[in-house]
Design an enzyme around this catalytic site. Sequence first.
Site, PDB file in Angstrom:
ATOM      1  N   TYR A 142       1.038  -6.620  40.931  1.00  0.00           N
ATOM      2  CA  TYR A 142       0.901  -7.539  39.793  1.00  0.00           C
ATOM      3  C   TYR A 142       1.593  -6.979  38.555  1.00  0.00           C
ATOM      4  O   TYR A 142       2.393  -7.673  37.911  1.00  0.00           O
ATOM      5  CB  TYR A 142      -0.576  -7.775  39.512  1.00  0.00           C
ATOM      6  CG  TYR A 142      -0.853  -8.522  38.221  1.00  0.00           C
ATOM      7  CD1 TYR A 142      -0.700  -9.898  38.147  1.00  0.00           C
ATOM      8  CD2 TYR A 142      -1.270  -7.840  37.083  1.00  0.00           C
ATOM      9  CE1 TYR A 142      -0.957 -10.588  36.972  1.00  0.00           C
ATOM     10  CE2 TYR A 142      -1.534  -8.514  35.901  1.00  0.00           C
ATOM     11  CZ  TYR A 142      -1.373  -9.882  35.848  1.00  0.00           C
ATOM     12  OH  TYR A 142      -1.619 -10.558  34.675  1.00  0.00           O
ATOM     13  N   LYS A 176       4.949  -8.363  36.328  1.00  0.00           N
ATOM     14  CA  LYS A 176       4.879  -8.691  34.906  1.00  0.00           C
ATOM     15  C   LYS A 176       5.890  -7.862  34.113  1.00  0.00           C
ATOM     16  O   LYS A 176       6.489  -8.355  33.141  1.00  0.00           O
ATOM     17  CB  LYS A 176       3.464  -8.460  34.381  1.00  0.00           C
ATOM     18  CG  LYS A 176       2.456  -9.496  34.852  1.00  0.00           C
ATOM     19  CD  LYS A 176       2.770 -10.880  34.288  1.00  0.00           C
ATOM     20  CE  LYS A 176       1.664 -11.872  34.569  1.00  0.00           C
ATOM     21  NZ  LYS A 176       1.931 -13.214  33.998  1.00  0.00           N
TER      22      LYS A 176
END
Length: 234
Positions: free
Chosen positions: A153, A157
Amino acid sequence: MNIIITGASSGVGFEAVIELALSNKHKIIALARSQDKLTRLLEIAKGLNPDCILYPIAFDIVHDVYNDLQQFVKAHFDGKVDVLINNAGALINKPFTQLGQLDFVDMLQSNFLGHVRMIQAMVPSIVAGGHIVNIGSMGGFTGSSKFAGLSAYSASKAALHTLTECLAQELAEQQISVNCLALGSAQTEMLENAFPNYQSPVMAFEMGKYVADFALTGHKFFNGKILPVALTTT
């Protein structure tokens, strides 16, 4: 203003749409995969402001074809977009050694490549003085505290953060500003799924209001910036 926001069916995106819909100055296209949740969004928005102009559209930024969306923008926005908020995203919480390549693919598609597709599709319609707001994360912010289980994740990002800086330079001649808000925790469904026992000090509606306000005015002060929005470094 003509505004497009992705990931509008829940959490910060949902609350940002509600905030924007309180004003009669905006036309809003709200995108998400769940038609049921979008229908609920429209009901709430119309309940708060019956005159708001809100178009909820079920759309998958990763897999769907953009031609129909582009035609909708041309018909309902006269082909002009003032603000694009790239808020859609997903989260996998799993130890690194248990992550498969498909987990990384899923994160990159949901948190990075989907936004690449959206920006490429909408840039021809974004007006001079327009603002692209990417919703990043403190998990991908350089120097911030990192959490075990969020490597895929956070890496996705971080890619979105770097894209923001690159696009701010590339779109400067078109007078399009590009910024990224690296959000800390807010009490959303995604946070609850990732960290069931954690209670954020920031409510989703508070973060949604901040995102909405920044999308409308932030480009007057910032361009190409990755701005941390968090009470701590986490």
